[in-house]
Design a protein around this motif. Structure first.
Motif, PDB file in Angstrom:
ATOM      1  N   VAL A   1       0.845  -1.199   0.000  1.00 37.68           N
ATOM      2  CA  VAL A   1       0.000   0.000   0.000  1.00 37.68           C
ATOM      3  C   VAL A   1       0.876   1.242   0.000  1.00 37.68           C
ATOM      4  O   VAL A   1       0.622   2.212  -0.709  1.00 37.68           O
ATOM      5  N   PHE A   2       1.918   1.230   0.840  1.00 34.46           N
ATOM      6  CA  PHE A   2       2.878   2.329   0.902  1.00 34.46           C
ATOM      7  C   PHE A   2       4.145   1.820   1.559  1.00 34.46           C
ATOM      8  O   PHE A   2       4.160   0.761   2.203  1.00 34.46           O
ATOM      9  N   LYS A   3       5.224   2.576   1.395  1.00 38.24           N
ATOM     10  CA  LYS A   3       6.448   2.298   2.146  1.00 38.24           C
ATOM     11  C   LYS A   3       7.126   3.628   2.463  1.00 38.24           C
ATOM     12  O   LYS A   3       7.090   4.565   1.666  1.00 38.24           O
ATOM     13  N   GLU A   4       7.692   3.714   3.656  1.00 39.53           N
ATOM     14  CA  GLU A   4       8.486   4.870   4.066  1.00 39.53           C
ATOM     15  C   GLU A   4       9.842   4.342   4.498  1.00 39.53           C
ATOM     16  O   GLU A   4       9.937   3.229   5.035  1.00 39.53           O
ATOM     17  N   SER A   5      10.888   5.112   4.273  1.00 38.24           N
ATOM     18  CA  SER A   5      12.230   4.642   4.638  1.00 38.24           C
ATOM     19  C   SER A   5      12.892   5.584   5.633  1.00 38.24           C
ATOM     20  O   SER A   5      12.486   6.736   5.800  1.00 38.24           O
ATOM     21  N   PHE A   6      13.928   5.068   6.287  1.00 37.81           N
ATOM     22  CA  PHE A   6      14.683   5.825   7.297  1.00 37.81           C
ATOM     23  C   PHE A   6      16.099   5.289   7.256  1.00 37.81           C
ATOM     24  O   PHE A   6      16.315   4.076   7.344  1.00 37.81           O
ATOM     25  N   CYS A   7      17.080   6.173   7.069  1.00 42.02           N
ATOM     26  CA  CYS A   7      18.459   5.671   6.927  1.00 42.02           C
ATOM     27  C   CYS A   7      19.453   6.692   7.498  1.00 42.02           C
ATOM     28  O   CYS A   7      19.075   7.553   8.295  1.00 42.02           O
ATOM     29  N   VAL A   8      20.704   6.568   7.115  1.00 43.73           N
ATOM     30  CA  VAL A   8      21.801   7.350   7.695  1.00 43.73           C
ATOM     31  C   VAL A   8      21.466   8.845   7.787  1.00 43.73           C
ATOM     32  O   VAL A   8      21.614   9.460   8.841  1.00 43.73           O
ATOM     33  N   ASN A   9      20.997   9.428   6.672  1.00 41.22           N
ATOM     34  CA  ASN A   9      20.708  10.861   6.660  1.00 41.22           C
ATOM     35  C   ASN A   9      19.639  11.230   7.688  1.00 41.22           C
ATOM     36  O   ASN A   9      19.687  12.308   8.294  1.00 41.22           O
ATOM     37  N   ASP A  10      18.662  10.333   7.879  1.00 47.02           N
ATOM     38  CA  ASP A  10      17.573  10.603   8.827  1.00 47.02           C
ATOM     39  C   ASP A  10      18.055  10.494  10.274  1.00 47.02           C
ATOM     40  O   ASP A  10      17.621  11.267  11.133  1.00 47.02           O
ATOM     41  N   PHE A  11      18.937   9.523  10.551  1.00 49.96           N
ATOM     42  CA  PHE A  11      19.495   9.412  11.905  1.00 49.96           C
ATOM     43  C   PHE A  11      20.259  10.692  12.274  1.00 49.96           C
ATOM     44  O   PHE A  11      20.199  11.161  13.410  1.00 49.96           O
ATOM     45  N   ILE A  12      20.957  11.255  11.279  1.00 51.96           N
ATOM     46  CA  ILE A  12      21.691  12.500  11.531  1.00 51.96           C
ATOM     47  C   ILE A  12      20.712  13.656  11.733  1.00 51.96           C
ATOM     48  O   ILE A  12      20.814  14.424  12.694  1.00 51.96           O
ATOM     49  N   LYS A  13      19.736  13.768  10.826  1.00 54.71           N
ATOM     50  CA  LYS A  13      18.785  14.898  10.865  1.00 54.71           C
ATOM     51  C   LYS A  13      17.882  14.842  12.096  1.00 54.71           C
ATOM     52  O   LYS A  13      17.674  15.842  12.784  1.00 54.71           O
ATOM     53  N   GLU A  14      17.339  13.663  12.383  1.00 52.12           N
ATOM     54  CA  GLU A  14      16.346  13.549  13.459  1.00 52.12           C
ATOM     55  C   GLU A  14      16.976  13.475  14.851  1.00 52.12           C
ATOM     56  O   GLU A  14      16.408  13.946  15.826  1.00 52.12           O
ATOM     57  N   TYR A  15      18.160  12.836  14.943  1.00 54.07           N
ATOM     58  CA  TYR A  15      18.734  12.561  16.271  1.00 54.07           C
ATOM     59  C   TYR A  15      20.139  13.118  16.465  1.00 54.07           C
ATOM     60  O   TYR A  15      20.779  12.826  17.473  1.00 54.07           O
ATOM     61  N   ASN A  16      20.644  13.895  15.479  1.00 56.06           N
ATOM     62  CA  ASN A  16      22.031  14.392  15.561  1.00 56.06           C
ATOM     63  C   ASN A  16      23.008  13.249  15.826  1.00 56.06           C
ATOM     64  O   ASN A  16      23.969  13.381  16.589  1.00 56.06           O
ATOM     65  N   SER A  17      22.749  12.133  15.192  1.00 55.26           N
ATOM     66  CA  SER A  17      23.504  10.912  15.444  1.00 55.26           C
ATOM     67  C   SER A  17      24.860  10.946  14.746  1.00 55.26           C
ATOM     68  O   SER A  17      24.948  11.235  13.548  1.00 55.26           O
ATOM     69  N   TYR A  18      25.920  10.620  15.496  1.00 57.23           N
ATOM     70  CA  TYR A  18      27.279  10.631  14.946  1.00 57.23           C
ATOM     71  C   TYR A  18      27.396   9.637  13.795  1.00 57.23           C
ATOM     72  O   TYR A  18      27.156   8.432  13.959  1.00 57.23           O
ATOM     73  N   LYS A  19      27.705  10.146  12.606  1.00 54.69           N
ATOM     74  CA  LYS A  19      27.817   9.348  11.379  1.00 54.69           C
ATOM     75  C   LYS A  19      26.536   8.570  11.067  1.00 54.69           C
ATOM     76  O   LYS A  19      26.564   7.587  10.325  1.00 54.69           O
ATOM     77  N   GLY A  20      25.436   8.975  11.680  1.00 57.05           N
ATOM     78  CA  GLY A  20      24.166   8.291  11.421  1.00 57.05           C
ATOM     79  C   GLY A  20      24.065   6.933  12.069  1.00 57.05           C
ATOM     80  O   GLY A  20      23.299   6.077  11.624  1.00 57.05           O
ATOM     81  N   ASN A  21      24.839   6.701  13.166  1.00 56.65           N
ATOM     82  CA  ASN A  21      24.746   5.402  13.836  1.00 56.65           C
ATOM     83  C   ASN A  21      23.343   5.220  14.406  1.00 56.65           C
ATOM     84  O   ASN A  21      22.663   6.183  14.775  1.00 56.65           O
ATOM     85  N   ALA A  22      22.907   3.962  14.494  1.00 50.12           N
ATOM     86  CA  ALA A  22      21.561   3.669  14.999  1.00 50.12           C
ATOM     87  C   ALA A  22      21.575   3.248  16.459  1.00 50.12           C
ATOM     88  O   ALA A  22      20.594   3.442  17.175  1.00 50.12           O
ATOM     89  N   TYR A  23      22.685   2.635  16.921  1.00 52.07           N
ATOM     90  CA  TYR A  23      22.683   1.996  18.243  1.00 52.07           C
ATOM     91  C   TYR A  23      23.748   2.521  19.203  1.00 52.07           C
ATOM     92  O   TYR A  23      23.917   1.975  20.287  1.00 52.07           O
ATOM     93  N   GLY A  24      24.494   3.546  18.797  1.00 50.87           N
ATOM     94  CA  GLY A  24      25.508   4.065  19.704  1.00 50.87           C
ATOM     95  C   GLY A  24      26.879   3.456  19.495  1.00 50.87           C
ATOM     96  O   GLY A  24      27.251   3.071  18.393  1.00 50.87           O
ATOM     97  N   MET A  25      27.628   3.355  20.581  1.00 49.61           N
ATOM     98  CA  MET A  25      28.992   2.835  20.523  1.00 49.61           C
ATOM     99  C   MET A  25      28.998   1.360  20.910  1.00 49.61           C
ATOM    100  O   MET A  25      28.373   0.966  21.887  1.00 49.61           O
ATOM    101  N   ALA A  26      29.698   0.548  20.128  1.00 48.94           N
ATOM    102  CA  ALA A  26      29.706  -0.903  20.354  1.00 48.94           C
ATOM    103  C   ALA A  26      30.328  -1.270  21.698  1.00 48.94           C
ATOM    104  O   ALA A  26      31.215  -0.568  22.194  1.00 48.94           O
ATOM    105  N   ASN A  27      29.864  -2.369  22.263  1.00 49.52           N
ATOM    106  CA  ASN A  27      30.422  -2.862  23.530  1.00 49.52           C
ATOM    107  C   ASN A  27      31.518  -3.892  23.249  1.00 49.52           C
ATOM    108  O   ASN A  27      31.332  -5.088  23.434  1.00 49.52           O
ATOM    109  N   THR A  28      32.658  -3.421  22.783  1.00 46.90           N
ATOM    110  CA  THR A  28      33.829  -4.290  22.643  1.00 46.90           C
ATOM    111  C   THR A  28      34.588  -4.278  23.980  1.00 46.90           C
ATOM    112  O   THR A  28      34.261  -3.498  24.872  1.00 46.90           O
ATOM    113  N   LEU A  29      35.618  -5.114  24.103  1.00 48.51           N
ATOM    114  CA  LEU A  29      36.378  -5.191  25.359  1.00 48.51           C
ATOM    115  C   LEU A  29      36.944  -3.823  25.755  1.00 48.51           C
ATOM    116  O   LEU A  29      36.888  -3.427  26.916  1.00 48.51           O
ATOM    117  N   LEU A  30      37.462  -3.093  24.773  1.00 47.37           N
ATOM    118  CA  LEU A  30      38.100  -1.803  25.059  1.00 47.37           C
ATOM    119  C   LEU A  30      37.096  -0.644  25.067  1.00 47.37           C
ATOM    120  O   LEU A  30      37.481   0.522  25.147  1.00 47.37           O
TER     121      LEU A  30
END
Length: 486
Positions: A409-438
């Motif tokens: 019926v319809f489709k809407e999309s959301f991607c890197v540019n939207d993460f930056i525009k809507e949330y001021n997200s660094y490089k358009g990340n969706a989940y933040g900083m990864a939980n690696t050992l360091l």
């Protein structure tokens, strides 16, 4: 007179911290730049369909219970929780899928039919994962990441080797079937890094998956945001939307005010639940604790290409949560972490909330949310979005053996540019900083500014890390620090 606190952003961590701070006696005001609250967990409605824009998985119900219990409430005071049965389904090819049940006994039987003797190994693996969960989620993650000594306990000393091995090594030493390996490596993807870079200790995510199960709040994850908003207002929190914070003012080394839509708003304490990198750009350079070089070197969790799709019929052969692992997992992971580029053949995830929740779509129709994990910072164009939508819908048709495209019926999309525009997200990340050992605990960006007194941070780029339950915990931790130091 009550001390005033200005909170930037209205996501899970901001709302949680607001509740704790108001309960303690502070005068709390939240400033949200968008029209609606929720941060990345907003809601989208169109033509009778309702979609969660951000998180769709409800794991670790005990963390939500603990949050509401802190206010003598319970989740059921605000929303209805449905345990999904089955929890989810994973496709590996045509007529080749594994359905994950809502309890460990049935999951063990499924494993056994695929790999003889794997049920015993799975029981042992989940027992260890449960032990890690008891230590991590009930103790360690409720520590503020101020010192390495927070991680040193009798229990963690016994498990020190697990911090220097990886989930991937651990799983592959016990299981041989490639499909089972992928299912067991899947939960740590919520932490934002490859299983080969995630410490074995994080197997507690497998206990969250197989041990505790997967849930759906009726009317979607936004029900939790609305619950927290209601609680916050009950406690006296003020919430202002369409309130864009443009600067954090510092006087004599102390946060003194924020500039909102061009107006100066004085505050005794400033707390940002917005993207950490963006929050620091609101400060003059000399007051920033982390340089651009620092952020550039960090391992960020993926961004995502998301689609919100209304279908005019029910989609067959899918569950509420469906994972499509019919392509090479390792190659897609390399395209995210090692050599960032758009993947040739992406894994993807689909959520059909209307399988569980009749409020998600009009009768006889289906709401579909599709997610392709991507490297942050990629070039994002309408043409690329269209190309990848066609890729995944074509595969969905093939794998589930039905024609679907004509029913959109319809489709809407959301991607890197939207993460930056809507949330001021660094490089358009969706989940933040990864939980690696360091990038764990005290090695993450601090909840308390190292340079500016009275300035604090909360959310997925700080302690304890990515995900909705950690966001609730982050809000509690920062509230405790504010109480301690102000």
């Amino acid at each position: 007179m009550k001390k005033s606190i200005a909170i930037i952003g209205s996501g899970f961590s901001s709302l949680a911290s607001a509740c704790y701070l108001a309960k303690t006696g502070y005068e709390v005001t939240i400033y949200e730049k968008n029209e609606t609250i929720g941060g990345r967990a907003r809601q989208f409605k169109k033509e009778g369909f309702t979609f969660d824009i951000g998180p769709t998985w409800y794991w670790m119900p005990d963390v939500f219970e603990r949050f509401f219990n802190d206010f003598n409430k319970k989740p059921s005071d605000y929303y209805e929780l449905i345990k999904l049965s089955p929890a989810y389904q994973v496709y590996f090819g045509i007529n080749d899928y594994i359905t994950i049940a809502d309890n460990l006994d049935d999951i063990k039987q499924t494993f056994e039919t695929i790999e003889p003797e794997s049920s015993t190994k799975l029981e042992s693996f989940i027992k260890e994962a449960k032990s890690n969960y008891e230590i991590a989620i009930k103790e360690l993650v409720y520590r503020p990441g101020e010192s390495a000594l927070e991680l040193v306990t009798l229990e963690t000393a016994k498990k020190v080797n697990q911090f220097f091995s990886t989930i991937s090594k651990d799983v592959r030493s016990k299981f041989k079937n490639k499909r089972l390996i992928q299912i067991l490596e899947f939960p740590v993807l919520f932490l934002g890094a490859k299983p080969s870079n995630t410490p074995s200790f994080y197997s507690f995510m497998n206990y969250a998956d197989f041990g505790l199960g997967t849930f759906h709040p009726k009317n979607g994850m936004y029900s939790v945001i609305l619950a927290m908003e209601e609680l916050a207002k009950e406690l006296g929190v003020k919430i202002k939307t369409k309130a864009n914070v443009e600067k954090i003012e510092v006087e004599n080394g102390k946060a003194s005010a924020i500039i909102v839509n061009g107006n100066i708003v004085e505050a005794d304490i400033v707390l940002s639940g917005a993207d950490y990198h963006h929050s620091e750009t609101l400060l003059d350079t000399k007051h920033r604790a982390y340089s651009e070089k620092y952020w550039d070197k960090k391992t960020f969790a993926p961004s995502s290409l998301l689609f919100y799709v209304g279908f005019d019929k029910k989609i067959k052969n899918v569950e509420h949560h469906s994972l499509f692992f019919d392509v090479d997992f390792d190659i897609h992971a390399q395209d995210i972490y090692d050599n960032p580029k758009w993947p040739e053949d992406p894994l993807f995830y689909a959520s059909f909330p209307s399988k569980t929740d009749s409020n998600s779509a009009p009768e006889g129709k289906e709401a579909g949310i599709f997610l392709i994990p991507l490297a942050p910072g990629l070039n994002d164009t309408p043409e690329l979005r269209e190309l990848y939508f066609d890729k995944i819908i074509t595969r969905l048709e093939k794998l589930t053996q039905q024609e679907i495209k004509s029913s959109i019926v319809f489709k809407e999309s959301f991607c890197v540019n939207d993460f930056i525009k809507e949330y001021n997200s660094y490089k358009g990340n969706a989940y933040g900083m990864a939980n690696t050992l360091l990038q764990t605990a005290f090695l993450r960006p601090k909840l308390r500014s190292k340079k500016v007194k009275g300035l604090y941070f909360t959310g997925q780029l700080t302690v304890p890390g990515p995900g909705v339950p950690p966001a609730l915990i982050s809000g509690k931790l920062v509230a405790q620090l504010i109480e301690k130091y102000s």
